[in-house]
Design a protein around this motif. Sequence first.
Motif, short mmCIF file in Angstrom:
data_model
loop_
_atom_site.label_atom_id
_atom_site.label_comp_id
_atom_site.label_asym_id
_atom_site.label_seq_id
_atom_site.Cartn_x
_atom_site.Cartn_y
_atom_site.Cartn_z
N UNK A 160 -3.12 4.07 8.65
CA UNK A 160 -2.17 3.94 7.54
C UNK A 160 -1.94 5.29 6.87
N UNK A 161 -3.02 5.97 6.52
CA UNK A 161 -2.89 7.27 5.84
C UNK A 161 -2.26 8.32 6.76
N UNK A 162 -2.60 8.30 8.04
CA UNK A 162 -1.99 9.24 8.98
C UNK A 162 -0.47 9.01 9.05
N UNK A 163 -0.06 7.76 9.03
CA UNK A 163 1.38 7.44 9.07
C UNK A 163 2.10 7.95 7.82
N UNK A 164 1.36 8.11 6.72
CA UNK A 164 1.93 8.64 5.48
C UNK A 164 1.88 10.17 5.44
N UNK A 199 0.82 -1.21 0.00
CA UNK A 199 0.00 0.00 0.00
C UNK A 199 0.85 1.25 0.00
N UNK A 200 1.90 1.24 0.77
CA UNK A 200 2.83 2.39 0.84
C UNK A 200 3.45 2.65 -0.53
#
Length: 168
Positions: free
Chosen positions: A144-148, A111-112
């Motif tokens: 996940x999106x917050x980590x990105x 995903x990343x």
Amino acid sequence: MLSAMSVEHQFVRIRPIREEDRHAVMALAHRLTEGVAEWRDPEAVVEAARQWLAGSLASAREQRGAVFVAEADDGVVGVVSVNTQKHFTGTVDAYVGELAVAPHAARGGVGRQLMAAAETWARRQGVRHLTLETGAANTTARHFYAALGYREEAIRLTRTLDEEPGNE
């Protein structure tokens, strides 16, 4: 645009979609149903996800957007679609329509890598922001999106009309 990584000892390559990937990409539609409110019809949600993917594939064919797949030894294990759309403020943003990773490849960096491909595409379009939406209950995706580095910008509220206020 190509990048490689290892997922459970498999070589994974990110590349633009090809017509022969359509079936494998459509098989990932069920992964787009996670985090949808429990009061929504599950069959309608899966059908909507299929339609979203079909629309993104058509946009990519017409060069109005792009679709990238993650390909491993055993075939396509992920997909991301991206296009541009006008924000309500009048600016043009890039927009991720769908991101789906096969269950056996989840949490392996696929995903990343797919999001990195979408971000690269967006930068090449000259836009300043990349936006997306996910279900409020999809805490895995939200983390996940917050980590990105993605930040929440809007919240959508829904009320079931056959219930009295305060009794939901």
